[in-house]
Design an enzyme around this catalytic site. Structure first.
Site, PDB file in Angstrom:
ATOM      1  N   SER A 286       0.840  -1.198   0.000  1.00 24.89           N
ATOM      2  CA  SER A 286       0.000   0.000   0.000  1.00 24.89           C
ATOM      3  C   SER A 286       0.882   1.259   0.000  1.00 24.89           C
ATOM      4  O   SER A 286       0.457   2.311  -0.463  1.00 24.89           O
ATOM      5  CB  SER A 286      -0.889  -0.002   1.238  1.00 24.89           C
TER       6      SER A 286
ATOM      7  N   GLY B 263      -4.917  -0.027   6.003  1.00 26.76           N
ATOM      8  CA  GLY B 263      -5.226  -0.732   7.249  1.00 26.76           C
ATOM      9  C   GLY B 263      -6.648  -0.608   7.771  1.00 26.76           C
ATOM     10  O   GLY B 263      -7.183  -1.540   8.346  1.00 26.76           O
TER      11      GLY B 263
ATOM     12  N   CYS C 178       2.366  -6.855   1.701  1.00 22.71           N
ATOM     13  CA  CYS C 178       1.495  -6.039   2.554  1.00 22.71           C
ATOM     14  C   CYS C 178       0.570  -7.022   3.251  1.00 22.71           C
ATOM     15  O   CYS C 178      -0.127  -7.802   2.589  1.00 22.71           O
ATOM     16  CB  CYS C 178       0.696  -5.078   1.674  1.00 22.71           C
ATOM     17  N   ASN C 179       0.612  -7.006   4.570  1.00 24.37           N
ATOM     18  CA  ASN C 179      -0.219  -7.951   5.312  1.00 24.37           C
ATOM     19  C   ASN C 179      -1.701  -7.687   5.099  1.00 24.37           C
ATOM     20  O   ASN C 179      -2.499  -8.610   5.002  1.00 24.37           O
ATOM     21  CB  ASN C 179       0.100  -7.860   6.801  1.00 24.37           C
TER      22      ASN C 179
ATOM     23  N   GLU D  11       4.808   6.557   8.438  1.00 24.50           N
ATOM     24  CA  GLU D  11       4.814   7.228   7.120  1.00 24.50           C
ATOM     25  C   GLU D  11       5.173   8.705   7.264  1.00 24.50           C
ATOM     26  O   GLU D  11       5.783   9.300   6.397  1.00 24.50           O
ATOM     27  CB  GLU D  11       3.444   7.083   6.436  1.00 24.50           C
TER      28      GLU D  11
ATOM     29  N   CYS E 212       2.916  -6.350  10.108  1.00 26.81           N
ATOM     30  CA  CYS E 212       2.734  -5.219   9.194  1.00 26.81           C
ATOM     31  C   CYS E 212       4.124  -4.839   8.701  1.00 26.81           C
ATOM     32  O   CYS E 212       5.063  -4.732   9.499  1.00 26.81           O
ATOM     33  CB  CYS E 212       2.086  -4.044   9.918  1.00 26.81           C
TER      34      CYS E 212
HETATM   35  N1  DGL Z   1       2.176  -2.257   5.158  1.00 25.53           N
HETATM   36  C1  DGL Z   1       0.825  -2.722   5.288  1.00 25.53           C
HETATM   37  C2  DGL Z   1       0.771  -4.046   5.995  1.00 25.53           C
HETATM   38  O1  DGL Z   1       1.732  -4.805   6.002  1.00 25.53           O
HETATM   39  C3  DGL Z   1      -0.143  -1.830   5.975  1.00 25.53           C
HETATM   40  C4  DGL Z   1      -0.067  -0.409   5.714  1.00 25.53           C
HETATM   41  C5  DGL Z   1      -1.417   0.199   5.518  1.00 25.53           C
HETATM   42  O2  DGL Z   1      -2.209   0.288   6.458  1.00 25.53           O
HETATM   43  O3  DGL Z   1      -1.617   0.586   4.385  1.00 25.53           O
HETATM   44  O4  DGL Z   1      -0.250  -4.380   6.535  1.00 25.53           O
END
Ligand code: DGL
Length: 274
Positions: A12, A44, A74-75, A159, A193
């Site tokens: 994301s 998220g 991305c989880n 971020e 995450c």
């Molecule tokens: N990096 C994303 C993950 O591993 C989450 C970031 C988001 O909330 O966009 O879940």
């Protein structure tokens, strides 16, 4: 130079860069194409339908740029979109291509790391709600007790580079304490995450030395290496000129500045629009 068929890595935003960096250490010969949907991040707190829609757009774009294999680094996307894309979309788009996620490989490893058999998961609201970690961990170890804590402010904090401000540290401390209060027997915490490895050291410093904090990057990189060895028909289609190219839905100048923080290397991204 970008190869004809790089391995696509999607997130994301910036978090997937922590995965990309470990994958490149493990598979330095391969070409990679990273896509961050920064303009629409964070994912998220978004609904299943929206995360699925955005992730599918990203996968299609990476396919159109020559990728035969795409990693959802991305989880949240792995939790909410991967299964539908694999089962419903891939057979129609191109059954010879593959899309892989980061949750299954991580849970396969975690089960072997915990001694107390009590595991904690720190993740976004979406990943926690999906129960993906709980379901997958219990597949590999039905005896494992899993407690989760959603950390909705961590991605925005990271971020915006505010995670080590006083307020940022307090928010992180509070969420970690809430997780440990749910189950004091936790001896292993998975950072579910891809943004969280940036605060790995800080997290280690605020928990007991008996608790191990686990980031996913190395695990995903090892599993991908194994996957490519097991699937020579796919690995032979991935080009190997050691190149990496970055795409973002954000202004590329902003992406370059922030991505450099994650990778500690200069980045020159191309802005794309869906
Ligand atoms: N990096 C994303 C993950 O591993 C989450 C970031 C988001 O909330 O966009 O879940």
């Amino acid at each position: 130079m970008q190869g004809d068929s790089p391995i696509g890595v999607f997130d994301s935003g910036y978090g997937g860069l922590t995965i990309l960096s470990e994958i490149r250490k493990k598979l330095p010969d391969y070409d990679f194409l990273y896509l961050g949907d920064n303009a629409r991040a964070p994912y998220g707190n978004r609904s299943f339908d929206i995360v699925y829609e955005y992730t599918l757009e990203a996968v299609k774009l990476l396919f159109s740029r020559g990728c035969h294999l795409v990693i959802l680094a991305c989880n949240t996307a792995s939790a909410k979109a991967l299964r539908t894309i694999q089962q419903q979309d891939l057979p129609l788009l191109d059954p010879s291509k593959r899309v892989l996620g980061v949750i299954r490989p991580s849970t396969e490893e975690i089960g072997q790391l915990t001694k107390s058999k009590h595991v904690g998961v720190l993740a976004t609201e979406g990943t926690v709600q999906s129960q993906s970690y709980v379901i997958e961990l219990q597949k590999f170890g039905p005896e494992i007790t899993v407690n989760q804590q959603s950390c909705p402010l961590w991605v925005p904090l990271i971020e915006s580079n505010e995670h080590f401000s006083e307020a940022g540290k307090n928010i992180i401390l509070k969420d970690v304490s809430s997780l440990l209060a749910k189950d004091p027997k936790i001896d292993t915490i998975i950072l579910g995450c891809t943004h969280y490895p940036l605060i790995h050291e800080f997290l280690t410093s605020i928990v007991s030395p008996k608790i191990q904090i686990v980031s996913q990057g190395k695990i995903v990189a090892n599993k991908l290496e194994q996957y490519l060895l097991n699937h020579p028909e796919l690995s032979v289609r991935c080009t190997k000129n050691s190149s990496v190219h970055f795409l973002t839905t954000e202004d590329s100048k902003i992406f370059n500045e922030n991505a450099t923080r994650f990778l500690r290397n200069a980045v020159h991204a191309e802005t794309i629009h869906f």
